[in-house]
Design a protein around this motif. Structure first.
Motif, PDB file in Angstrom:
ATOM      1  N   GLY A  15      49.175  -7.445 -98.541  1.00  0.00           N
ATOM      2  CA  GLY A  15      49.172  -8.155 -97.273  1.00  0.00           C
ATOM      3  C   GLY A  15      47.827  -8.376 -96.621  1.00  0.00           C
ATOM      4  O   GLY A  15      47.753  -8.915 -95.523  1.00  0.00           O
ATOM      5  N   PHE A  16      46.763  -7.983 -97.282  1.00  0.00           N
ATOM      6  CA  PHE A  16      45.437  -8.188 -96.701  1.00  0.00           C
ATOM      7  C   PHE A  16      45.020  -9.649 -96.886  1.00  0.00           C
ATOM      8  O   PHE A  16      45.328 -10.277 -97.895  1.00  0.00           O
ATOM      9  N   THR A  17      44.333 -10.177 -95.885  1.00  0.00           N
ATOM     10  CA  THR A  17      43.819 -11.542 -95.937  1.00  0.00           C
ATOM     11  C   THR A  17      42.319 -11.488 -95.665  1.00  0.00           C
ATOM     12  O   THR A  17      41.774 -10.424 -95.391  1.00  0.00           O
ATOM     13  N   ASP A  18      41.654 -12.608 -95.730  1.00  0.00           N
ATOM     14  CA  ASP A  18      40.197 -12.653 -95.537  1.00  0.00           C
ATOM     15  C   ASP A  18      39.526 -11.614 -96.431  1.00  0.00           C
ATOM     16  O   ASP A  18      38.807 -10.735 -95.966  1.00  0.00           O
ATOM     17  N   ILE A  19      39.769 -11.732 -97.715  1.00  0.00           N
ATOM     18  CA  ILE A  19      39.259 -10.775 -98.690  1.00  0.00           C
ATOM     19  C   ILE A  19      37.896 -11.248 -99.187  1.00  0.00           C
ATOM     20  O   ILE A  19      37.746 -12.385 -99.625  1.00  0.00           O
ATOM     21  N   TYR A  20      36.917 -10.368 -99.110  1.00  0.00           N
ATOM     22  CA  TYR A  20      35.560 -10.666 -99.568  1.00  0.00           C
ATOM     23  C   TYR A  20      35.209  -9.694-100.674  1.00  0.00           C
ATOM     24  O   TYR A  20      35.615  -8.536-100.648  1.00  0.00           O
ATOM     25  N   ASN A  34      43.273  -6.852 -86.626  1.00  0.00           N
ATOM     26  CA  ASN A  34      42.060  -7.442 -87.192  1.00  0.00           C
ATOM     27  C   ASN A  34      41.154  -6.401 -87.825  1.00  0.00           C
ATOM     28  O   ASN A  34      39.944  -6.600 -87.937  1.00  0.00           O
ATOM     29  N   GLY A  35      41.747  -5.294 -88.259  1.00  0.00           N
ATOM     30  CA  GLY A  35      40.973  -4.216 -88.861  1.00  0.00           C
ATOM     31  C   GLY A  35      40.400  -4.591 -90.218  1.00  0.00           C
ATOM     32  O   GLY A  35      40.779  -5.592 -90.830  1.00  0.00           O
ATOM     33  N   VAL A  36      39.472  -3.765 -90.670  1.00  0.00           N
ATOM     34  CA  VAL A  36      38.763  -4.000 -91.925  1.00  0.00           C
ATOM     35  C   VAL A  36      38.957  -2.792 -92.842  1.00  0.00           C
ATOM     36  O   VAL A  36      38.822  -1.650 -92.415  1.00  0.00           O
ATOM     37  N   PHE A  37      39.260  -3.077 -94.092  1.00  0.00           N
ATOM     38  CA  PHE A  37      39.415  -2.057 -95.123  1.00  0.00           C
ATOM     39  C   PHE A  37      38.324  -2.286 -96.159  1.00  0.00           C
ATOM     40  O   PHE A  37      38.293  -3.319 -96.828  1.00  0.00           O
ATOM     41  N   ILE A  38      37.402  -1.341 -96.271  1.00  0.00           N
ATOM     42  CA  ILE A  38      36.302  -1.444 -97.225  1.00  0.00           C
ATOM     43  C   ILE A  38      36.572  -0.493 -98.379  1.00  0.00           C
ATOM     44  O   ILE A  38      36.740   0.705 -98.188  1.00  0.00           O
ATOM     45  N   LYS A  47      26.312  -3.418 -91.484  1.00  0.00           N
ATOM     46  CA  LYS A  47      25.797  -4.399 -90.524  1.00  0.00           C
ATOM     47  C   LYS A  47      25.475  -5.718 -91.224  1.00  0.00           C
ATOM     48  O   LYS A  47      25.726  -6.799 -90.679  1.00  0.00           O
ATOM     49  N   ILE A  48      24.952  -5.637 -92.433  1.00  0.00           N
ATOM     50  CA  ILE A  48      24.699  -6.850 -93.218  1.00  0.00           C
ATOM     51  C   ILE A  48      26.025  -7.548 -93.533  1.00  0.00           C
ATOM     52  O   ILE A  48      26.148  -8.763 -93.397  1.00  0.00           O
ATOM     53  N   LEU A  49      27.020  -6.761 -93.940  1.00  0.00           N
ATOM     54  CA  LEU A  49      28.331  -7.336 -94.261  1.00  0.00           C
ATOM     55  C   LEU A  49      28.973  -7.992 -93.049  1.00  0.00           C
ATOM     56  O   LEU A  49      29.633  -9.023 -93.175  1.00  0.00           O
ATOM     57  N   GLU A  50      28.785  -7.400 -91.863  1.00  0.00           N
ATOM     58  CA  GLU A  50      29.311  -8.029 -90.646  1.00  0.00           C
ATOM     59  C   GLU A  50      28.746  -9.439 -90.481  1.00  0.00           C
ATOM     60  O   GLU A  50      29.462 -10.372 -90.137  1.00  0.00           O
ATOM     61  N   PHE A  56      33.032  -5.132 -87.210  1.00  0.00           N
ATOM     62  CA  PHE A  56      33.885  -3.967 -87.420  1.00  0.00           C
ATOM     63  C   PHE A  56      33.205  -2.664 -87.066  1.00  0.00           C
ATOM     64  O   PHE A  56      33.850  -1.628 -87.029  1.00  0.00           O
ATOM     65  N   LEU A  57      31.914  -2.690 -86.787  1.00  0.00           N
ATOM     66  CA  LEU A  57      31.233  -1.526 -86.218  1.00  0.00           C
ATOM     67  C   LEU A  57      31.290  -1.707 -84.701  1.00  0.00           C
ATOM     68  O   LEU A  57      30.337  -2.127 -84.069  1.00  0.00           O
ATOM     69  N   ILE A  58      32.444  -1.412 -84.152  1.00  0.00           N
ATOM     70  CA  ILE A  58      32.756  -1.737 -82.768  1.00  0.00           C
ATOM     71  C   ILE A  58      32.510  -0.533 -81.865  1.00  0.00           C
ATOM     72  O   ILE A  58      33.001   0.567 -82.155  1.00  0.00           O
ATOM     73  N   LYS A  59      31.764  -0.751 -80.790  1.00  0.00           N
ATOM     74  CA  LYS A  59      31.540   0.316 -79.815  1.00  0.00           C
ATOM     75  C   LYS A  59      32.901   0.803 -79.321  1.00  0.00           C
ATOM     76  O   LYS A  59      33.773   0.005 -78.982  1.00  0.00           O
TER      77      LYS A  59
END
Length: 176
Positions: free
Chosen positions: A162-167, A122-126, A33-36, A43-46
């Motif tokens: 191919g991942f973008t928006d990398i944090y 728009n998925g997220v890979f952690i 939730k902090i990372l969001e 990405f913690l989507i209902k």
């Protein structure tokens, strides 16, 4: 492989006895939730879904279900992430987790290509792993560690697949 499986089974059992699993799971979700908020990306989507690669005993499952997300986890008994396909359809999950796994495999190519295939647009890979820069003195004290990463090498790995928006973040996991 049998040695690794026994090692991870023993770790799970010892953590279970210490009764930390539910506390860790709750704090893991709080970290996400902090990372969001930091990434400005939900990405913690209902009614969303999460795939947990290297899930161990699936200790995160109940927390994701509490957050109205479907959860599927695969561990060493179900999948060899260096070679096997993740048994999910293309573009079928919005969150992929790989927590303290990547340092245990020799070649992350299959893991990253499969994660990319399974994630929605728009998925997220952690990926959580020790940072070689800070842990090089004791990284190999865990005999199942086979490949270390730095922030730069991990960022390049994401980019190359191919991942973008990398944090990248320091070890925020389970911190107050």
């Amino acid at each position: 492989e049998k040695l690794k499986k026994n090692y991870f089974d023993q770790r799970i059992n010892s953590l279970e006895k210490e009764n930390f699993r539910s506390i860790l799971a709750n704090r893991e979700i709080a970290t996400y939730k902090i990372l969001e908020n930091i990434c400005k990306k939900k990405f913690l989507i209902k009614n969303g879904s999460v795939c947990d690669i290297g899930c161990g005993d699936q200790y995160l499952k109940s927390e994701f279900i509490k957050n109205n997300m479907s959860y599927i986890g695969y561990d060493i008994n179900e999948i060899n992430i260096e070679h096997d396909k993740i048994p999910l359809k293309n573009d079928s999950t919005n969150l992929m987790l790989c927590l303290a796994v990547i340092e245990h495999i020799s070649d992350p190519s299959n893991l990253f290509s499969e994660a990319y295939r399974c994630l929605e647009k728009n998925g997220v890979f952690i990926v959580e792993t020790p940072n070689w820069k800070y842990c090089h003195k004791n990284f190999y004290d865990d005999y199942t560690h086979v490949k270390p990463y730095t922030v730069n090498s991990l960022r390049k790995l994401f980019f190359d697949f191919g991942f973008t928006d990398i944090y990248d973040f320091p070890n925020l996991r389970c911190k107050d």
